[in-house]
Motif scaffolding. Structure first.
Motif, PDB file in Angstrom:
ATOM      1  N   GLN A 106       0.838  -1.185   0.000  1.00 43.12           N
ATOM      2  CA  GLN A 106       0.000   0.000   0.000  1.00 43.12           C
ATOM      3  C   GLN A 106       0.877   1.240   0.000  1.00 43.12           C
ATOM      4  O   GLN A 106       1.655   1.454   0.934  1.00 43.12           O
ATOM      5  CB  GLN A 106      -0.933   0.009   1.206  1.00 43.12           C
TER       6      GLN A 106
ATOM      7  N   ALA B 124       6.303   1.534  -0.936  1.00 42.76           N
ATOM      8  CA  ALA B 124       5.045   1.227  -0.262  1.00 42.76           C
ATOM      9  C   ALA B 124       5.343   0.510   1.050  1.00 42.76           C
ATOM     10  O   ALA B 124       6.484   0.111   1.310  1.00 42.76           O
ATOM     11  CB  ALA B 124       4.168   0.335  -1.140  1.00 42.76           C
TER      12      ALA B 124
ATOM     13  N   GLU C 259       8.259   3.564  -8.039  1.00 45.85           N
ATOM     14  CA  GLU C 259       6.846   3.245  -7.887  1.00 45.85           C
ATOM     15  C   GLU C 259       6.600   1.985  -7.062  1.00 45.85           C
ATOM     16  O   GLU C 259       5.452   1.650  -6.760  1.00 45.85           O
ATOM     17  CB  GLU C 259       6.156   3.117  -9.248  1.00 45.85           C
TER      18      GLU C 259
ATOM     19  N   GLU D  24      -2.850  -3.294  -2.668  1.00 52.28           N
ATOM     20  CA  GLU D  24      -2.931  -4.159  -3.839  1.00 52.28           C
ATOM     21  C   GLU D  24      -2.136  -5.440  -3.639  1.00 52.28           C
ATOM     22  O   GLU D  24      -1.115  -5.457  -2.938  1.00 52.28           O
ATOM     23  CB  GLU D  24      -2.421  -3.415  -5.093  1.00 52.28           C
TER      24      GLU D  24
ATOM     25  N   LYS E 154      -3.069   5.437  -1.803  1.00 51.84           N
ATOM     26  CA  LYS E 154      -3.543   4.413  -2.737  1.00 51.84           C
ATOM     27  C   LYS E 154      -4.136   3.232  -1.989  1.00 51.84           C
ATOM     28  O   LYS E 154      -3.875   3.046  -0.799  1.00 51.84           O
ATOM     29  CB  LYS E 154      -2.401   3.954  -3.642  1.00 51.84           C
ATOM     30  N   GLU E 155      -4.900   2.440  -2.699  1.00 55.19           N
ATOM     31  CA  GLU E 155      -5.483   1.245  -2.098  1.00 55.19           C
ATOM     32  C   GLU E 155      -4.425   0.143  -1.985  1.00 55.19           C
ATOM     33  O   GLU E 155      -3.468   0.096  -2.758  1.00 55.19           O
ATOM     34  CB  GLU E 155      -6.654   0.745  -2.948  1.00 55.19           C
TER      35      GLU E 155
END
Length: 116
Positions: free
Chosen positions: A39, A92, A89, A46, A43-44
């Motif tokens: 996460q 998280a 990217e 995933e 953002k959600e």
């Protein structure tokens, strides 16, 4: 008491590698499928990768295919996520998740930051 404890996160430069580990206790690890989720801020959560109880089958998020590898050692009650060619990217919090039938459990998460 079911416990999932992640480790191995940290700060890495783009193109670098990390290996996450998730140590399980309090349940019969070899009967459970295991997954890694992530996460990012805003953002959600995933699904990144999952592996069956025996390790015979794996699935990956399209964006990590060819770069990440999930594996497990049922003798050590541990699931791993080898992450190569890391990108910004991929930054998280990464969570370990165990599930079987109606039972499931989450770890507390480990931060992965990819930055130069």
């Amino acid at each position: 008491q079911v416990q999932l404890v992640e480790s191995g996160g940290g700060l890495v430069q783009p193109g670098g590698s990390l290996r996450l580990s998730c140590a399980a206790s309090g349940f019969t690890f070899s009967l459970y499928a295991m997954s890694w989720y992530r996460q990012a801020p805003g953002k959600e959560r995933e699904l990144v990768a999952r592996i069956t109880s025996t390790g015979g089958s794996t699935n990956y998020l399209d964006s990590v295919k060819g770069r990440f590898t999930i594996s497990r050692d049922n003798a050590k009650n541990t699931v791993y996520l080898q992450m190569n060619s890391l990108k910004p990217e991929d930054t998280a919090v990464y969570y370990c998740y165990a599930w079987r039938l109606s039972a499931s459990s989450w770890g507390q998460g480990t931060q992965v930051t990819v930055s130069s």
